[in-house]
Scaffold this motif. Structure first.
Motif, PDB file in Angstrom:
ATOM      1  N   GLY A 206       0.739  -1.176  -0.265  1.00  0.00           N
ATOM      2  CA  GLY A 206       0.087   0.130   0.501  1.00  0.00           C
ATOM      3  C   GLY A 206       1.052   1.403  -0.404  1.00  0.00           C
ATOM      4  N   ILE A 207       2.251   1.318   0.178  1.00  0.00           N
ATOM      5  CA  ILE A 207       2.946   2.305   0.110  1.00  0.00           C
ATOM      6  C   ILE A 207       3.454   2.722  -1.236  1.00  0.00           C
ATOM      7  CG2 ILE A 207       5.591   3.506   1.215  1.00  0.00           C
ATOM      8  CD1 ILE A 207       5.273   1.386   3.214  1.00  0.00           C
ATOM      9  N   VAL A 208       3.835   1.863  -1.826  1.00  0.00           N
ATOM     10  CA  VAL A 208       4.040   1.827  -3.765  1.00  0.00           C
ATOM     11  C   VAL A 208       3.293   0.731  -4.049  1.00  0.00           C
ATOM     12  CG1 VAL A 208       5.954   3.276  -2.973  1.00  0.00           C
ATOM     13  CG2 VAL A 208       6.698   1.408  -3.147  1.00  0.00           C
ATOM     14  N   LEU A 218       8.100  -3.335   5.418  1.00  0.00           N
ATOM     15  CA  LEU A 218       9.052  -1.931   6.160  1.00  0.00           C
ATOM     16  C   LEU A 218       7.946  -0.942   5.831  1.00  0.00           C
ATOM     17  CD1 LEU A 218      11.590  -4.177   6.178  1.00  0.00           C
ATOM     18  CD2 LEU A 218      12.964  -2.322   5.750  1.00  0.00           C
ATOM     19  N   SER A 219       8.134  -0.018   7.106  1.00  0.00           N
ATOM     20  CA  SER A 219       7.544   1.420   6.644  1.00  0.00           C
ATOM     21  C   SER A 219       8.488   2.624   5.705  1.00  0.00           C
ATOM     22  CB  SER A 219       6.916   1.887   7.921  1.00  0.00           C
ATOM     23  OG  SER A 219       8.022   2.682   9.131  1.00  0.00           O
ATOM     24  N   LEU A 220       8.409   4.152   5.877  1.00  0.00           N
ATOM     25  CA  LEU A 220       8.890   4.595   4.811  1.00  0.00           C
ATOM     26  C   LEU A 220      10.040   5.064   6.216  1.00  0.00           C
ATOM     27  CD1 LEU A 220       6.959   6.699   2.628  1.00  0.00           C
ATOM     28  CD2 LEU A 220       8.410   4.344   1.940  1.00  0.00           C
ATOM     29  N   GLU A 221       9.530   4.554   7.439  1.00  0.00           N
ATOM     30  CA  GLU A 221      10.475   5.617   8.089  1.00  0.00           C
ATOM     31  C   GLU A 221      11.179   4.349   8.568  1.00  0.00           C
ATOM     32  OE1 GLU A 221      12.400   8.147  11.000  1.00  0.00           O
ATOM     33  OE2 GLU A 221      10.894   8.319   9.987  1.00  0.00           O
ATOM     34  N   ASP A 222      10.986   3.147   8.705  1.00  0.00           N
ATOM     35  CA  ASP A 222      12.108   1.828   8.848  1.00  0.00           C
ATOM     36  C   ASP A 222      13.015   2.009   7.783  1.00  0.00           C
ATOM     37  OD1 ASP A 222      11.021   0.499  11.050  1.00  0.00           O
ATOM     38  OD2 ASP A 222       9.660  -0.507   9.069  1.00  0.00           O
ATOM     39  N   LEU A 223      12.382   2.454   6.630  1.00  0.00           N
ATOM     40  CA  LEU A 223      13.444   2.325   5.427  1.00  0.00           C
ATOM     41  C   LEU A 223      14.530   3.858   5.971  1.00  0.00           C
ATOM     42  CD1 LEU A 223      14.753   1.338   2.537  1.00  0.00           C
ATOM     43  CD2 LEU A 223      12.999   2.439   1.663  1.00  0.00           C
ATOM     44  N   ARG A 224      13.940   4.651   5.612  1.00  0.00           N
ATOM     45  CA  ARG A 224      14.924   6.087   6.240  1.00  0.00           C
ATOM     46  C   ARG A 224      15.961   5.452   6.803  1.00  0.00           C
ATOM     47  NH1 ARG A 224      14.504  11.264   4.779  1.00  0.00           N
ATOM     48  NH2 ARG A 224      15.875  12.918   5.554  1.00  0.00           N
ATOM     49  N   PRO A 252      -3.906   5.718 -13.025  1.00  0.00           N
ATOM     50  CA  PRO A 252      -2.866   7.163 -12.741  1.00  0.00           C
ATOM     51  C   PRO A 252      -1.368   6.364 -12.715  1.00  0.00           C
ATOM     52  CG  PRO A 252      -4.220   7.016 -11.623  1.00  0.00           C
ATOM     53  CD  PRO A 252      -5.158   5.530 -12.448  1.00  0.00           C
ATOM     54  N   PRO A 253      -0.546   7.444 -13.047  1.00  0.00           N
ATOM     55  CA  PRO A 253       0.741   7.342 -12.504  1.00  0.00           C
ATOM     56  C   PRO A 253       0.970   7.314 -11.128  1.00  0.00           C
ATOM     57  CG  PRO A 253       0.502   8.690 -14.629  1.00  0.00           C
ATOM     58  CD  PRO A 253      -0.132   8.186 -14.116  1.00  0.00           C
ATOM     59  N   VAL A 254       1.683   7.050 -10.539  1.00  0.00           N
ATOM     60  CA  VAL A 254       1.993   6.930  -9.199  1.00  0.00           C
ATOM     61  C   VAL A 254       3.422   7.856  -8.214  1.00  0.00           C
ATOM     62  CG1 VAL A 254       1.773   6.130  -6.783  1.00  0.00           C
ATOM     63  CG2 VAL A 254       0.568   5.132  -8.602  1.00  0.00           C
ATOM     64  N   SER A 255       3.423   8.721  -8.036  1.00  0.00           N
ATOM     65  CA  SER A 255       4.845   9.595  -8.410  1.00  0.00           C
ATOM     66  C   SER A 255       5.611   8.903  -7.238  1.00  0.00           C
ATOM     67  CB  SER A 255       4.967  11.014  -7.761  1.00  0.00           C
ATOM     68  OG  SER A 255       6.226  11.529  -6.819  1.00  0.00           O
ATOM     69  N   PRO A 256       7.163   8.799  -7.365  1.00  0.00           N
ATOM     70  CA  PRO A 256       7.866   7.639  -5.895  1.00  0.00           C
ATOM     71  C   PRO A 256       8.767   8.344  -5.728  1.00  0.00           C
ATOM     72  CG  PRO A 256       9.394   8.064  -8.306  1.00  0.00           C
ATOM     73  CD  PRO A 256       7.236   8.553  -8.811  1.00  0.00           C
ATOM     74  N   GLU A 257       8.070   9.841  -5.469  1.00  0.00           N
ATOM     75  CA  GLU A 257       8.734  11.230  -4.392  1.00  0.00           C
ATOM     76  C   GLU A 257       8.626  10.768  -3.139  1.00  0.00           C
ATOM     77  OE1 GLU A 257      10.742  14.529  -3.562  1.00  0.00           O
ATOM     78  OE2 GLU A 257      10.119  13.641  -5.749  1.00  0.00           O
ATOM     79  N   PRO A 258       7.725  10.069  -2.468  1.00  0.00           N
ATOM     80  CA  PRO A 258       7.790   9.606  -0.717  1.00  0.00           C
ATOM     81  C   PRO A 258       8.279   8.930  -0.792  1.00  0.00           C
ATOM     82  CG  PRO A 258       5.083   9.811  -1.497  1.00  0.00           C
ATOM     83  CD  PRO A 258       6.201   9.889  -2.731  1.00  0.00           C
ATOM     84  N   LEU A 259       9.134   7.620  -1.696  1.00  0.00           N
ATOM     85  CA  LEU A 259       9.914   6.775  -1.703  1.00  0.00           C
ATOM     86  C   LEU A 259      11.042   7.496  -1.262  1.00  0.00           C
ATOM     87  CD1 LEU A 259      11.622   4.159  -2.431  1.00  0.00           C
ATOM     88  CD2 LEU A 259      11.220   4.226  -4.387  1.00  0.00           C
ATOM     89  N   ILE A 260      11.634   7.780  -2.587  1.00  0.00           N
ATOM     90  CA  ILE A 260      12.908   9.163  -2.795  1.00  0.00           C
ATOM     91  C   ILE A 260      13.088  10.098  -2.019  1.00  0.00           C
ATOM     92  CG2 ILE A 260      14.107  10.615  -4.225  1.00  0.00           C
ATOM     93  CD1 ILE A 260      12.476   9.498  -6.742  1.00  0.00           C
ATOM     94  N   SER A 262      12.688   8.927   1.540  1.00  0.00           N
ATOM     95  CA  SER A 262      12.822   8.173   2.527  1.00  0.00           C
ATOM     96  C   SER A 262      14.421   7.886   1.988  1.00  0.00           C
ATOM     97  CB  SER A 262      11.792   7.207   2.869  1.00  0.00           C
ATOM     98  OG  SER A 262      12.065   6.092   1.576  1.00  0.00           O
ATOM     99  N   LEU A 263      14.778   7.840   0.769  1.00  0.00           N
ATOM    100  CA  LEU A 263      16.304   6.893   1.165  1.00  0.00           C
ATOM    101  C   LEU A 263      17.077   8.612   0.399  1.00  0.00           C
ATOM    102  CD1 LEU A 263      15.288   5.067  -2.327  1.00  0.00           C
ATOM    103  CD2 LEU A 263      16.173   4.475  -0.199  1.00  0.00           C
ATOM    104  N   LEU A 264      17.091   9.089   1.476  1.00  0.00           N
ATOM    105  CA  LEU A 264      18.248  10.802   1.562  1.00  0.00           C
ATOM    106  C   LEU A 264      19.363  10.757   1.472  1.00  0.00           C
ATOM    107  CD1 LEU A 264      15.110  13.694   1.003  1.00  0.00           C
ATOM    108  CD2 LEU A 264      16.638  12.836  -0.868  1.00  0.00           C
ATOM    109  N   PRO A 265      18.810   9.958   3.068  1.00  0.00           N
ATOM    110  CA  PRO A 265      20.250   9.627   3.710  1.00  0.00           C
ATOM    111  C   PRO A 265      21.573   9.323   3.354  1.00  0.00           C
ATOM    112  CG  PRO A 265      18.415   9.162   5.294  1.00  0.00           C
ATOM    113  CD  PRO A 265      17.366   9.346   3.743  1.00  0.00           C
TER     114      PRO A 265
END
Length: 274
Positions: A206-208, A218-224, A252-260, A262-265
């Motif tokens: 349900g996240i992506v 994992l949650s996005l916070e877990d991934l971060r 409709p297209p889904v943005s990967p922005e929330p995933l990206i 979480s990967l910023l570190p």
């Protein structure tokens, strides 16, 4: 060290037609984030959705092109950042990385271990053989060289008997989803340089959008938090696989922005953000 951004657009064991545009979307977002041009390998084709040998034979010419590109990237001293559509693309990337860095820690985020062999697979899916080929458990035609002892599995919760046996033998490290994941990852890496593979189905459904859906991810916070640990080490490369462009075919297209985000570190290890 400069960053080489690559987008893989060929078939690699695809069940459907959603991951190729998904990889394009990931690559374009990363290109904007770093103000980087991308090299595209392969051209979109309709999914075959068949057994692993036919899939591999069809994919091999494009996977060889990707492997040649990766060799040039690392020979130039560049750091690979890649949107690889399906996990089976790692059959081409990991042998190049392991050949140059024989002590690299391969951190494999995935709901699956992808350590089955042609003899052990129950699904016949090429992606389920994606890590075992580079580990030398079978001959994919793309090389090997990744030691099982240098693999750290993270987030797996759908394992086949052969993979369970490998983990229980102590030859492969497995960090399950749940509490203390980041600290367990820090201990497993033990200061080594890392190359990171992210299959988006490691995340809670349900996240992506992903092909496979397995609860208790994992949650996005877990991934971060995991990425913050990875950023403590030298990062030799990152590949992002199995992000599908929409929840349903023709959706409709889904943005990967929330995933990206979480990967910023770890993404900050690839250079200045635009």
């Amino acid at each position: 060290m400069t960053t080489a951004l690559t987008i893989f657009q060929g078939l690699a064991g695809d069940h459907n037609n959603l991951a190729i545009p998904g990889a394009r979307s990931i690559g374009e977002h990363l290109g904007k984030l770093f103000d980087l041009p991308a090299v595209t390998i392969g051209s979109p084709e309709p999914a075959l959705n068949t057994e692993w040998r036919t899939e591999l034979n069809h994919a091999l010419p494009t996977l060889h092109k990707l492997q040649q590109h990766f060799r040039k990237v690392v020979a130039r001293g560049e750091k690979p950042l890649s949107a690889t559509s399906r996990c089976a693309v790692s059959l081409a990337t990991l042998p190049v990385i392991s050949a140059l860095h024989n002590d690299v820690c391969i951190v494999w985020f995935d709901a699956h271990a992808d350590l089955n062999t042609p003899a052990s697979t129950t699904s016949g899916y090429l992606g389920g053989l994606a890590l075992s080929g580079p580990a030398g458990l079978w001959d994919s035609g793309l090389g090997a060289g990744t030691a099982l002892e240098d693999i750290v599995l993270v987030g797996q919760r759908d394992l086949d008997p052969f993979e369970v046996d490998l983990i229980q033998s102590g030859r492969v490290c497995h960090i399950k989803p749940g509490g203390g994941l980041a600290e367990k990852l820090r201990l497993a890496i033990a200061g080594r340089a890392v190359y990171v593979h992210l299959d988006c189905d490691v995340l809670e459904p349900g996240i992506v959008p992903t092909d496979y859906v397995h609860p208790n991810g994992l949650s996005l916070e877990d991934l971060r938090s995991a990425c913050e640990v990875l950023a403590e080490s030298e990062v030799l490369g990152l590949e992002i696989a199995e992000f599908q462009n929409s929840w349903v075919v023709d959706g409709p297209p889904v943005s990967p922005e929330p995933l990206i985000q979480s990967l910023l570190p770890i993404l900050r290890k690839f250079g200045q953000l635009a």
